[in-house]
Scaffold this active site. Structure first.
Site, PDB file in Angstrom:
ATOM      1  N   HIS A 100     -29.528   8.030   1.332  1.00  0.00           N
ATOM      2  CA  HIS A 100     -28.947   6.661   0.643  1.00  0.00           C
ATOM      3  C   HIS A 100     -27.730   6.890   0.228  1.00  0.00           C
ATOM      4  CE1 HIS A 100     -29.979   2.965  -1.010  1.00  0.00           C
ATOM      5  NE2 HIS A 100     -29.421   3.296  -2.202  1.00  0.00           N
ATOM      6  N   SER A 129     -27.253  -1.276  -0.453  1.00  0.00           N
ATOM      7  CA  SER A 129     -28.306  -1.043  -1.134  1.00  0.00           C
ATOM      8  C   SER A 129     -28.763  -2.548  -1.797  1.00  0.00           C
ATOM      9  CB  SER A 129     -27.953   0.017  -2.135  1.00  0.00           C
ATOM     10  OG  SER A 129     -29.208   0.251  -2.893  1.00  0.00           O
ATOM     11  N   ASP A 177     -33.362   8.136   4.242  1.00  0.00           N
ATOM     12  CA  ASP A 177     -33.171   7.275   2.976  1.00  0.00           C
ATOM     13  C   ASP A 177     -34.320   7.561   2.246  1.00  0.00           C
ATOM     14  OD1 ASP A 177     -32.556   5.549   0.810  1.00  0.00           O
ATOM     15  OD2 ASP A 177     -31.354   4.276   2.210  1.00  0.00           O
TER      16      ASP A 177
END
Length: 262
Positions: free
Chosen positions: A236, A150, A204
Site C-alpha cells: 500500500h 488510496s 497491498d
C-alpha cells in the site's frame, strides 16, 4: 512524502493533523501558475491543471514533491494543487479524528466492503467546486486531471465520473470504487468519456488488490475506458515507476489535446 524518500511507502495511517489544520485553507486558496509569461485567454486554455488528492491521515503539502518528478517540458506551465482533507472522525479507526475526505467503515478494504456514499458525494462536491473555479478561469475541461492515492484515489474516481464534462483524465493509485453500481445512472454521456488510469500493488494489504480489480467490471458496465496496471511486490504505497508512467500518460493526452485544438 519527501523527495528523497519517494520510494518508501506512503502509509495510509500516517497522521499529520497539525499540517492539515495549518493548510486547511489551502483547499480554497488561489495559487499562481509557475509561468511568468503574461496571461491571455488562449494561453490559459492551453494550460494544464493537475489536482492531487492524498490518502487517509496524510496532507497535501506532504505530497507536493511529486510534481518535481514531472520533468518533461510539457509540464512547465502546469498548475498543481495539493489540498489537505479536513479533520473528520473515521469509523474504521474507532472514530478517531484525522485528515479524511470521507468516512471509511472498515479496513482492510475488500471488493465487498461497505461504502458511506453520502460522505463520498459531499467530498465530490468540494472537488467539483475546485475544478469549476479553474475552468471558469479559462482552463479547458480536457486539460484538467485528477489524481489520488488510496482514499484520494477513490475520491478521484468518484469526482471524475460524476463531473458533467469530459476531463483530461483521472488517475487512481491503490484506490477502490466508493459507491454502488446504482450511481452509474448519474454519470453523464460526457463524464464516461474521461479516461481512467488505475495503478495497484498486488501485495497491498490495506486496500486489497481484489478491491482494485473490482473496478474493472464496474467501469466496463458504465462504459468508461480504464487502463489497469498491476505492480508486483508493491504494497500500500506509491512507487516512482507508477509516477513515471503517470507522467507519460498525462503527457500523451496533453499532446493529443494540443494537436486537436490547433
Amino acid at each position: 512524502m519527501r523527495t528523497s524518500t519517494l520510494t518508501k511507502p506512503i502509509v495510509l495511517f500516517s497522521i499529520s493533523l497539525l499540517s492539515t489544520v495549518l493548510f486547511f485553507a489551502f483547499f480554497f486558496e488561489d495559487k499562481p501558475y509557475s509561468s511568468s509569461s503574461p496571461s491571455s485567454s488562449d494561453s490559459m486554455a492551453r494550460r494544464t491543471f493537475i489536482l492531487w488528492l492524498h490518502g487517509l491521515g496524510d496532507s497535501g503539502p506532504a505530497n507536493e514533491p511529486i510534481k518535481s518528478l514531472f520533468k518533461s517540458p510539457e509540464f512547465t506551465n502546469t498548475k498543481w494543487l495539493f489540498p489537505s482533507a479536513p479533520p473528520n472522525p473515521v469509523s474504521c479507526n474507532h472514530g478517531m479524528v484525522m485528515p479524511s475526505w470521507f468516512d471509511i467503515r472498515e479496513l482492510p478494504l475488500t471488493a465487498g466492503s461497505p461504502n458511506d456514499e453520502s460522505s463520498v458525494l459531499e467530498a465530490v462536491k468540494n472537488v467539483h467546486a475546485v475544478i469549476d473555479k479553474e475552468i471558469a478561469g479559462g482552463i479547458k475541461p480536457e486539460n484538467v486531471y485528477i489524481c489520488g492515492f488510496s482514499q484520494g484515489g477513490a475520491l478521484t474516481l468518484a469526482s471524475a465520473l460524476l463531473y458533467p464534462k469530459t476531463l483530461g483524465g483521472g488517475a487512481v493509485f491503490s484506490g477502490w470504487v466508493p459507491f454502488n453500481s446504482s450511481v452509474i445512472n448519474q454519470f453523464t454521456k460526457d463524464a464516461i468519456k474521461t479516461p481512467i488510469l488505475w495503478s495497484h500493488g498486488i501485495d497491498d494489504k490495506t486496500v486489497l488488490f481484489e478491491a482494485g480489480q473490482a473496478a474493472l467490471p464496474f467501469l466496463q458496465q458504465a462504459g468508461v475506458t480504464c487502463e489497469f496496471k498491476a505492480y508486483p511486490d508493491l504494497g500500500h504505497s506509491i512507487s516512482n515507476n507508477e509516477l513515471q508512467y503517470l507522467e507519460s500518460w498525462i503527457k500523451q493526452r496533453m499532446l493529443s489535446s494540443s494537436s486537436s485544438s490547433s
